[in-house]
Design an enzyme around this catalytic site. Structure first.
Site, PDB file in Angstrom:
ATOM      1  N   ARG A  97    -151.083  48.474 -22.786  1.00  0.00           N
ATOM      2  CA  ARG A  97    -151.965  48.015 -23.863  1.00  0.00           C
ATOM      3  C   ARG A  97    -153.413  48.464 -23.613  1.00  0.00           C
ATOM      4  O   ARG A  97    -154.131  48.799 -24.550  1.00  0.00           O
ATOM      5  CB  ARG A  97    -151.865  46.497 -23.996  1.00  0.00           C
ATOM      6  CG  ARG A  97    -150.454  46.074 -24.410  1.00  0.00           C
ATOM      7  CD  ARG A  97    -150.354  44.630 -24.743  1.00  0.00           C
ATOM      8  NE  ARG A  97    -151.211  44.302 -25.862  1.00  0.00           N
ATOM      9  CZ  ARG A  97    -151.718  43.095 -26.090  1.00  0.00           C
ATOM     10  NH1 ARG A  97    -151.450  42.118 -25.250  1.00  0.00           N
ATOM     11  NH2 ARG A  97    -152.474  42.861 -27.116  1.00  0.00           N
ATOM     12  N   HIS A 121    -159.243  34.056 -25.581  1.00  0.00           N
ATOM     13  CA  HIS A 121    -158.031  34.427 -24.842  1.00  0.00           C
ATOM     14  C   HIS A 121    -158.302  35.527 -23.805  1.00  0.00           C
ATOM     15  O   HIS A 121    -157.362  36.165 -23.331  1.00  0.00           O
ATOM     16  CB  HIS A 121    -156.926  34.877 -25.805  1.00  0.00           C
ATOM     17  CG  HIS A 121    -156.366  33.746 -26.635  1.00  0.00           C
ATOM     18  ND1 HIS A 121    -155.503  33.931 -27.689  1.00  0.00           N
ATOM     19  CD2 HIS A 121    -156.567  32.403 -26.559  1.00  0.00           C
ATOM     20  CE1 HIS A 121    -155.186  32.750 -28.223  1.00  0.00           C
ATOM     21  NE2 HIS A 121    -155.832  31.811 -27.556  1.00  0.00           N
TER      22      HIS A 121
END
Ligand code: APR
Length: 246
Positions: free
Chosen positions: A69, A121
C-alpha cells in the site's frame, strides 16, 4: 443554479467546520476503498492484516500488506483529486476554523494543502518503534530486520497506523472540535467503523447541522441534516463553492 448548501446549514464562522473524510475521497486518486465490491476487505481478511494480534502472529504478512500500500501511495499517478483540493481551499478561504479529521492513512489532504488535519487512524508514511516509541517519516519497505533510526534496535518498527482494537489518535482534540462545531460534514465514508461513525449522532444530539457527501447513502445517512450523493470529485467542489459563496 440551485445551491448544494441548504439555508439551514449556513454555519456561524465563529464555530469550527469539522469535516470527516474516509476512503471514498481518495478513490478517484487511484486508492482502493475498504467495503466497496472491489474494496480491500473483499480481497484480504482484515483479521489477517489489520490487528495487533495479526502483526504478532505473522509480521511478515502484515508488513507485506502495508509495504504494497505504501508503494501504491508513492506511485506518481496517485495525486490529490478535486475533492482534496476543494477542502484545502475551504480551509484557506473560510473566515473561521476548518478542521479535517481523516480516517485515511494516505497523505493526499496534506499534498492538496490542508494543514489543520488530524489522522485519527494514523499515517502510512510513518513508522513507529515499539522499543523507543519514536515515530519516523517512512517511505521505504518495512520488515523485521529493519532497525529503528532512533534507538538502533531491530524488529520493533511497525506501520504508524491504528489497527482494529486500538484507540484512534487525538480523540480529545476531535471531541472538543465536535462540541464547538457549527457544521459537521462527512465525506466518502461508509459509516461502519466507530468512533468516527458515531460523530454524526453526537453532533445531531447537540443540534449541530450536518451534511453527508458520499457516493451512496452511508449506514448513518438518515441522521444527517442533508445528504448529497455522487462522486467526491464533483459534489465536494460544488459544496465548498456554495458554502464560500454564502
Ligand atoms: N466519491 C465519494 N464516495 C465514494 C467514492 C467516490 N468516488 N467511491 C466510493 N465512495 C464511498 C463508498 O460508497 C463508501 O460508502 O466511500 C465509502 C467508503 O467506505 P469504506 O470502504 O468503508 O471506507 P471508510 O469508511 O473510510 O472505512 C473506515 O475502515 O477498515 C477501516 O481503517 C479503515 O479507515 C478505514 C475505516
Amino acid at each position: 443554479m440551485r445551491s448544494s448548501v441548504p439555508e439551514r446549514l449556513e454555519p456561524d464562522a465563529g464555530r469550527p467546520v469539522v469535516v470527516l473524510t474516509g476512503a471514498g475521497i481518495s478513490k478517484e486518486s487511484g486508492l482502493d476503498t475498504f467495503r466497496d465490491l472491489d474494496g480491500i476487505w473483499a480481497k484480504v481478511r482484515l483479521e489477517d492484516v489489520a490487528t495487533y494480534e495479526a502483526f504478532v502472529k505473522d509480521p511478515r504478512r502484515v508488513h507485506a500488506f502495508y509495504n504494497e500500500r505504501r508503494r501504491g501511495l508513492l506511485n506518481q499517478n496517485v495525486q490529490p483529486n478535486a475533492a482534496h483540493i476543494a477542502l484545502a481551499r475551504l480551509e484557506r478561504d473560510w473566515p473561521g476554523e476548518v478542521l479535517v479529521v481523516t480516517q485515511n492513512i494516505d497523505d493526499l489532504h496534506e499534498r492538496a494543502g490542508t494543514t489543520n488535519l488530524i489522522h485519527m487512524h494514523g499515517e502510512l508514511l510513518k513508522a513507529e518503534c515499539e522499543h523507543c516509541r519514536a515515530v519516523h517519516v517512512w517511505h521505504e519497505d518495512l520488515g523485521r530486520d529493519v532497525r529503528c533510526p532512533g534507538c538502533g534496535r531491530a524488529a520493533g518498527l511497525r506501520p504508524h497506523v491504528v489497527w482494529f482494537g486500538e484507540t484512534p489518535l487525538e480523540m480529545e482534540r476531535i471531541g472538543r472540535a465536535l462540541d464547538r462545531a457549527g457544521l459537521f460534514v462527512s465525506i466518502g465514508t461508509s459509516g461502519n467503523v466507530y468512533p468516527a461513525a458515531g460523530f454524526v449522532a453526537e453532533t445531531r444530539a447537540r443540534g449541530t447541522p450536518s451534511v453527508e457527501l458520499n457516493l451512496e447513502p452511508s449506514e448513518g445517512a438518515s441522521l444527517f441534516t442533508r445528504a448529497v450523493h455522487g462522486l467526491a470529485s464533483r459534489v465536494v467542489p460544488d459544496f465548498v463553492r456554495d458554502l464560500l459563496a454564502g
